[in-house]
Design an enzyme around this catalytic site. Structure first.
Site, PDB file in Angstrom:
ATOM      1  N   LYS A  13       4.674  -1.729  -6.778  1.00 25.42           N
ATOM      2  CA  LYS A  13       5.376  -3.007  -6.735  1.00 25.42           C
ATOM      3  C   LYS A  13       6.573  -3.007  -7.688  1.00 25.42           C
ATOM      4  O   LYS A  13       7.487  -2.227  -7.493  1.00 25.42           O
ATOM      5  CB  LYS A  13       4.367  -4.129  -7.036  1.00 25.42           C
ATOM      6  CG  LYS A  13       3.066  -4.025  -6.212  1.00 25.42           C
ATOM      7  CD  LYS A  13       3.338  -4.136  -4.747  1.00 25.42           C
ATOM      8  CE  LYS A  13       2.158  -4.092  -3.809  1.00 25.42           C
ATOM      9  NZ  LYS A  13       1.087  -3.175  -4.024  1.00 25.42           N
TER      10      LYS A  13
ATOM     11  N   TYR B 278      -6.149  -9.771  -5.078  1.00 27.37           N
ATOM     12  CA  TYR B 278      -5.630  -8.980  -3.951  1.00 27.37           C
ATOM     13  C   TYR B 278      -6.820  -8.596  -3.054  1.00 27.37           C
ATOM     14  O   TYR B 278      -7.877  -8.181  -3.549  1.00 27.37           O
ATOM     15  CB  TYR B 278      -4.912  -7.736  -4.492  1.00 27.37           C
ATOM     16  CG  TYR B 278      -4.632  -6.715  -3.420  1.00 27.37           C
ATOM     17  CD1 TYR B 278      -3.922  -7.072  -2.263  1.00 27.37           C
ATOM     18  CD2 TYR B 278      -5.085  -5.412  -3.525  1.00 27.37           C
ATOM     19  CE1 TYR B 278      -3.682  -6.148  -1.266  1.00 27.37           C
ATOM     20  CE2 TYR B 278      -4.841  -4.486  -2.524  1.00 27.37           C
ATOM     21  CZ  TYR B 278      -4.140  -4.858  -1.400  1.00 27.37           C
ATOM     22  OH  TYR B 278      -3.905  -3.947  -0.393  1.00 27.37           O
TER      23      TYR B 278
ATOM     24  N   ARG C  37      -3.521  18.510 -12.016  1.00 28.67           N
ATOM     25  CA  ARG C  37      -4.436  17.372 -11.845  1.00 28.67           C
ATOM     26  C   ARG C  37      -4.837  16.829 -13.214  1.00 28.67           C
ATOM     27  O   ARG C  37      -4.924  15.626 -13.422  1.00 28.67           O
ATOM     28  CB  ARG C  37      -5.681  17.783 -11.034  1.00 28.67           C
ATOM     29  CG  ARG C  37      -6.785  16.733 -11.086  1.00 28.67           C
ATOM     30  CD  ARG C  37      -7.822  16.834  -9.974  1.00 28.67           C
ATOM     31  NE  ARG C  37      -8.229  18.173  -9.638  1.00 28.67           N
ATOM     32  CZ  ARG C  37      -9.032  18.950 -10.370  1.00 28.67           C
ATOM     33  NH1 ARG C  37      -9.513  18.509 -11.528  1.00 28.67           N
ATOM     34  NH2 ARG C  37      -9.341  20.150  -9.965  1.00 28.67           N
TER      35      ARG C  37
END
Ligand code: P1T
Length: 383
Positions: free
Chosen positions: A200, A103, A50
């Site tokens: 994307k 967005y 992490r």
């Protein structure tokens, strides 16, 4: 090194030292934890995945290089990157100025999640730098921009706004998802932090959800890195590998996305059932000179206003065969979507209509297929 070379090699130099296998592709380090020889010092610099992981590190180096930055951090989604950035830099009572065309998920993060923690947001038409300037308050800490915006492809003058923000001690954040680092580098224009939805163009194949923050300031990096570990929304090693692999062909893909999108934008502009096309590559684009000044290419997303009303628009959307009717963008496959009912459904109708996100607005993410097949699909669907 030039862009395409950095995209392939940075972060993935083969280890040719004694004991190194010489992999030309960074291995997927699946280990959640790393053994050490001594109690107080991690032997190889890694403790727990992490906190950091070698495959993630490789991707972060590549991302930083492509945006001309010192640091990058990879997250489990674009939204996770955005939320972690806000948690790191803002506190109760702070005010943020945001572009009004964003967005839908980013707007929802601001108005439904972060508002509850005592932050305040103003949404302005950042196409006019003066509108951003007029919204500045004593407690304004951040300016949040997208350029081009989702879904209307509006631009803002990143250099001009960042200059004003800097003078007032505010941080300028630019979501560079639509342009990708191949066509635009906001840090070079004076922005402080770049946001990416790696889902994307960076990933590029619609097979991974990821996000990134890219920046050069050491203090900001320290804060964000602390919170990335504290909150824990990190990108998995396998997903880091997928994004790194995607980035290697970013230049090739972006050139094709832009070529196909340009052809389609020009075709749509001459279509009798189309009222208007939003695409920075068109001569008729109202911010054409700004586009050529701050972008190296127009990207592969466009939106257009259909001449028909809501019902006929929906009927048309179901007729595509090569374009899939789906949310998201930036993958090799072409997608078509209806912002008002899909990506921007969480924006209140009155606000949507004010911005231009009408029921007749259609967004295309133009893929890298053969342009003739894409044009025939459009012709059939619109016909
Ligand atoms: O989906 P995620 O990886 O969490 O990224 C969010 C995000 C952030 N910024 C921009 C400009 C985006 O377009 C997105 C996600 N957008 C879509 C899913 C979409 O279809 O527009």
């Amino acid at each position: 090194m030039r862009f395409a070379t950095r995209a392939v090699h940075v972060g993935e130099e083969p280890n040719l030292k004694e004991g190194g296998a010489g992999d030309v592709v960074v291995p997927v380090h699946v280990s959640s934890t790393f053994a050490r020889a001594e109690v107080k010092r991690p032997t190889g610099g890694y403790e727990y995945s992490r906190t950091s992981n070698p495959t993630r590190r490789a991707l972060e180096e590549k991302l930083a290089s492509l945006e001309g930055a010192k640091h990058a951090l990879a997250f489990s989604s674009g939204m996770a990157a955005e939320a972690t950035l806000c948690l790191s830099l803002l506190k109760k009572g702070d005010h943020v100025i945001a572009f009004d065309d964003l967005y839908g998920g980013t707007r929802r993060l601001f108005t439904e999640t972060l508002l509850k923690f005592g932050l305040d947001f103003d949404f302005v038409d950042a196409r006019r730098t003066s509108a951003v300037e007029a919204a500045i308050r004593k407690n304004t800490r951040m300016v949040w921009l997208e350029s081009p915006t989702n879904p209307l492809l509006k631009l803002c003058d990143i250099r001009g706004i960042a200059k004003i923000a800097k003078e007032k001690g505010m941080v300028t954040v630019v979501d560079n998802t639509f342009a990708s680092p191949y066509f635009q580098n906001p840090l070079e224009l004076g922005a402080d932090v770049v946001v990416h939805s790696a889902t994307k163009y960076l990933g590029g194949h619609s097979d991974v959800v990821g996000g990134a923050l890219v920046l050069s300031d050491d203090d900001v990096h320290k804060k964000v890195r602390f919170n990335q570990n504290s909150v824990g929304a990190v990108l998995s090693p396998f997903d880091c590998f997928l994004v790194s692999r995607g980035i290697k062909t970013l230049e090739l893909r972006m050139e094709r996305h832009a070529y196909n999108a340009q052809r389609i934008a020009e075709y749509l502009e001459g279509h009798s059932k189309v009222k208007g096309v939003n695409f920075p590559g068109l001569r008729s684009f109202p911010q054409r000179s700004l586009a050529t000044r701050q972008m190296r290419g127009p990207g592969g997303v466009l939106s257009f206003v259909f001449m028909e009303g809501a019902r006929e628009t929906e009927r048309t959307l179901r007729k595509f065969k090569v374009f899939s009717l789906a949310e998201s963008l930036g993958g090799v496959e072409s997608l078509v979507e209806h912002p008002a009912s899909m990506t921007h459904a969480s924006v209140p109708r009155t606000e949507r209509e004010k911005l231009g996100i009408s029921d007749s607005l259609v967004r295309l993410s133009v893929g890298i297929e053969d342009i003739e097949d894409l044009l025939s699909d459009l012709e059939r669907a619109l016909g």
